[in-house]
Design a protein around this motif. Structure first.
Motif, PDB file in Angstrom:
ATOM      1  N   LEU A 332       0.819  -1.212   0.000  1.00 19.59           N
ATOM      2  CA  LEU A 332       0.000   0.000   0.000  1.00 19.59           C
ATOM      3  C   LEU A 332       0.851   1.258   0.000  1.00 19.59           C
ATOM      4  O   LEU A 332       0.415   2.316  -0.454  1.00 19.59           O
ATOM      5  CB  LEU A 332      -0.931  -0.001   1.218  1.00 19.59           C
ATOM      6  CG  LEU A 332      -2.034  -1.063   1.233  1.00 19.59           C
ATOM      7  CD1 LEU A 332      -2.811  -1.001   2.533  1.00 19.59           C
ATOM      8  CD2 LEU A 332      -2.972  -0.890   0.041  1.00 19.59           C
ATOM      9  N   SER A 333       2.060   1.155   0.527  1.00 19.09           N
ATOM     10  CA  SER A 333       2.945   2.316   0.606  1.00 19.09           C
ATOM     11  C   SER A 333       3.866   2.445  -0.602  1.00 19.09           C
ATOM     12  O   SER A 333       4.559   3.450  -0.746  1.00 19.09           O
ATOM     13  CB  SER A 333       3.798   2.236   1.882  1.00 19.09           C
ATOM     14  OG  SER A 333       2.974   2.243   3.034  1.00 19.09           O
ATOM     15  N   SER A 334       3.904   1.437  -1.458  1.00 20.38           N
ATOM     16  CA  SER A 334       4.827   1.475  -2.593  1.00 20.38           C
ATOM     17  C   SER A 334       4.343   2.452  -3.657  1.00 20.38           C
ATOM     18  O   SER A 334       3.150   2.704  -3.804  1.00 20.38           O
ATOM     19  CB  SER A 334       4.992   0.076  -3.193  1.00 20.38           C
ATOM     20  OG  SER A 334       3.779  -0.366  -3.754  1.00 20.38           O
ATOM     21  N   ARG A 335       5.288   2.974  -4.416  1.00 24.81           N
ATOM     22  CA  ARG A 335       5.003   3.940  -5.480  1.00 24.81           C
ATOM     23  C   ARG A 335       5.562   3.426  -6.803  1.00 24.81           C
ATOM     24  O   ARG A 335       6.491   2.601  -6.825  1.00 24.81           O
ATOM     25  CB  ARG A 335       5.655   5.294  -5.152  1.00 24.81           C
ATOM     26  CG  ARG A 335       5.284   5.838  -3.776  1.00 24.81           C
ATOM     27  CD  ARG A 335       3.893   6.425  -3.757  1.00 24.81           C
ATOM     28  NE  ARG A 335       3.513   6.935  -2.435  1.00 24.81           N
ATOM     29  CZ  ARG A 335       2.413   7.598  -2.181  1.00 24.81           C
ATOM     30  NH1 ARG A 335       1.576   7.877  -3.168  1.00 24.81           N
ATOM     31  NH2 ARG A 335       2.131   8.016  -0.952  1.00 24.81           N
ATOM     32  N   PRO A 336       5.051   3.919  -7.928  1.00 20.49           N
ATOM     33  CA  PRO A 336       5.587   3.490  -9.219  1.00 20.49           C
ATOM     34  C   PRO A 336       7.098   3.685  -9.336  1.00 20.49           C
ATOM     35  O   PRO A 336       7.779   2.857  -9.948  1.00 20.49           O
ATOM     36  CB  PRO A 336       4.824   4.371 -10.216  1.00 20.49           C
ATOM     37  CG  PRO A 336       3.514   4.627  -9.546  1.00 20.49           C
ATOM     38  CD  PRO A 336       3.841   4.763  -8.086  1.00 20.49           C
ATOM     39  N   ASP A 337       7.612   4.762  -8.742  1.00 23.23           N
ATOM     40  CA  ASP A 337       9.066   4.989  -8.813  1.00 23.23           C
ATOM     41  C   ASP A 337       9.842   3.907  -8.070  1.00 23.23           C
ATOM     42  O   ASP A 337      11.010   3.658  -8.377  1.00 23.23           O
ATOM     43  CB  ASP A 337       9.412   6.357  -8.230  1.00 23.23           C
ATOM     44  CG  ASP A 337       8.979   7.497  -9.132  1.00 23.23           C
ATOM     45  OD1 ASP A 337       8.667   7.231 -10.316  1.00 23.23           O
ATOM     46  OD2 ASP A 337       8.935   8.650  -8.666  1.00 23.23           O
ATOM     47  N   ASP A 338       9.189   3.254  -7.086  1.00 24.95           N
ATOM     48  CA  ASP A 338       9.838   2.142  -6.387  1.00 24.95           C
ATOM     49  C   ASP A 338       9.791   0.868  -7.224  1.00 24.95           C
ATOM     50  O   ASP A 338      10.715   0.036  -7.166  1.00 24.95           O
ATOM     51  CB  ASP A 338       9.147   1.868  -5.040  1.00 24.95           C
ATOM     52  CG  ASP A 338       9.093   3.092  -4.149  1.00 24.95           C
ATOM     53  OD1 ASP A 338      10.077   3.846  -4.133  1.00 24.95           O
ATOM     54  OD2 ASP A 338       8.051   3.296  -3.477  1.00 24.95           O
ATOM     55  N   LEU A 339       8.718   0.713  -7.985  1.00 27.05           N
ATOM     56  CA  LEU A 339       8.491  -0.530  -8.718  1.00 27.05           C
ATOM     57  C   LEU A 339       9.167  -0.553 -10.091  1.00 27.05           C
ATOM     58  O   LEU A 339       9.548  -1.611 -10.585  1.00 27.05           O
ATOM     59  CB  LEU A 339       6.987  -0.752  -8.900  1.00 27.05           C
ATOM     60  CG  LEU A 339       6.155  -0.836  -7.614  1.00 27.05           C
ATOM     61  CD1 LEU A 339       4.670  -0.922  -7.958  1.00 27.05           C
ATOM     62  CD2 LEU A 339       6.571  -2.028  -6.769  1.00 27.05           C
TER      63      LEU A 339
END
Length: 438
Positions: A332-339
């Motif tokens: 829930l806390s992840s962002r596209p820039d992380d993925l």
């Protein structure tokens, strides 16, 4: 010519193979013997040579003694009910292993006398919600609500609930039927889209046990609507029970419309029920938080015994609450820039012949939580024809089909699973290429 099937080795000879002896210790004699008998049958049918029976039996053995299989969830649905809802954290898995043996679940090791069952888990649940006078845990969210209803509405007393909150909670089960199954009478108030405090007040009488507010977590109603807040309901002078559904203990910045136990209790609710295997990210459990005397009354009721959780659940719940961030809150806390960097690395490791592509994606919370929330994500696009073979691989990889392509969404895929995802796609793509050549 002699029949080659006469050379089929006896069962005891095959079971003497060191690999199968080890498998008996790990999986049990019944399962291993079944694999041997199946391999012998294949030999009788002419599929394999007698010398290959042991190898075939070993190859057919499962990884474990359960028919459940670990799945890589690349659907983009964080809490996927069909995939078991919340995956446990490593800390929770380790805690389950510890609890699998003899434990002090009901023993005070200092005094040698009976101790409070699940003390550590209950303390861990209470810690983030200081507004709760006491807490209790049942075996799922429906059980928590059923316990409250059976105890407080005993004798056929009534429960007042808004018509727009008579929800179906999944697999055909419905809140009104659940409440009636444990002896309550329902007083429905308002309409599907609008309810007022005066509607509740008109339905309350001396036979009313409590007022129930259910969060319609798996759908939204918009437009000409009105509802009554928890704080307003407390003006009726009756116990207010709130089923928040998905199990948030405190507010979440990405889920502004999802109720949480802390906020609801501060608004005046007497009891809050929720699930432990959704947004909390723990094992299946029914969470019950609220006024101390009411919680104790529920805990001591004979029906609570029928809904009691086992030591494995208690261990996993405690570790979920006290350990590192579980997979669901992490997703829930992840962002596209992380993925996106992970997606690029996975793509670079895949065969170019399948034309993998990193694409933007949209995930959802799932599990009946926050149906109006879209979670920006990143996926790997592959040919649609790989969907079935990937589901049947080892480990199975489940994605979603969208506009003629298979999307492997990384939102709910932990970084630890990236290597397995790559291996599964490479193996599947290789098998598909080999099939085309033949």
């Amino acid at each position: 010519m002699p029949d080659p099937r006469r050379g089929i080795p006896r069962t005891d000879q095959v079971l003497a193979d060191p690999r199968l002896r080890e498998a008996v210790d790990r999986l049990g004699a019944r399962l291993v013997k079944g694999a041997v008998v199946a391999a012998q049958q294949r030999c009788r049918g002419g599929e394999i040579e007698p010398a290959a029976v042991a190898d075939a039996a070993v190859a057919s053995l499962p990884a474990g003694a359960t028919t459940l299989r670990r799945v890589v969830n690349a659907t983009g649905v964080v809490v996927h009910t069909n995939l078991g809802r919340a995956p446990l954290s490593r800390a929770a898995v380790d805690a389950v292993r510890t609890a699998a043996g003899a434990t002090d679940v009901e023993l005070d090791l200092i005094t040698g006398r009976r101790g409070r069952r699940g003390r550590g888990a209950l303390e861990a649940l209470a810690a983030p919600v200081p507004d709760a006078g006491a807490v209790h845990v049942g075996n799922n969210g429906a059980a928590a609500l059923a316990l409250v209803t059976r105890v407080l509405a005993r004798g056929g007393r009534s429960v007042v609930i808004a018509r727009g909150e008579l929800v179906e909670i999944g697999d055909g089960f419905r809140i009104p039927e659940l409440l009636e199954s444990v002896g309550a009478r329902l007083r429905e108030v308002g309409t599907t889209n609008r309810v007022r405090l005066s509607d509740y007040a008109a339905a309350v009488d001396s036979d009313t046990a409590f007022v129930l507010k259910v969060h319609p977590s798996n759908f939204t109603v918009s437009g000409f609507t009105s509802s009554v807040s928890v704080r307003e309901l407390t003006e009726l002078g009756l116990p207010v029970v709130v089923d928040i559904g998905s199990g948030l203990l405190t507010p979440h910045p990405r889920l502004p419309n999802e109720p949480d136990a802390t906020t609801v209790l501060r608004a005046g609710a007497d009891l809050v029920t929720a699930s432990g295997d959704k947004l909390l990210g723990g094992p299946q459990a029914g969470l019950l938080l609220g006024e101390a005397d009411l919680v104790e009354r529920l805990r001591r009721d004979p029906f609570a015994r029928a809904l009691r959780v086992d030591k494995l659940t208690l261990a996993a719940l405690e570790a979920t609450l006290t350990g590192p961030t579980p997979p669901v809150p992490a997703a829930l806390s992840s962002r596209p820039d992380d993925l996106r960097p992970r997606a690029r690395m996975i793509c670079s490791a895949l065969p170019p012949g399948i034309e993998p592509e990193v694409v933007d994606s949209e995930g959802v919370v799932g599990g009946g939580g926050a149906p109006d929330v879209v979670l920006p994500s990143v996926a790997i696009a592959l040919p649609e024809c790989l969907a079935g073979p990937l589901r049947g691989g080892e480990p199975p990889v489940v994605g979603r089909l969208e506009r003629g392509r298979l999307l492997l969404d990384l939102l709910a895929v932990t970084p630890d699973d990236d290597g397995d995802l790559v291996a599964a796609v490479r193996r599947t793509a290789g098998d598909a290429a080999g099939h085309e050549e033949r």
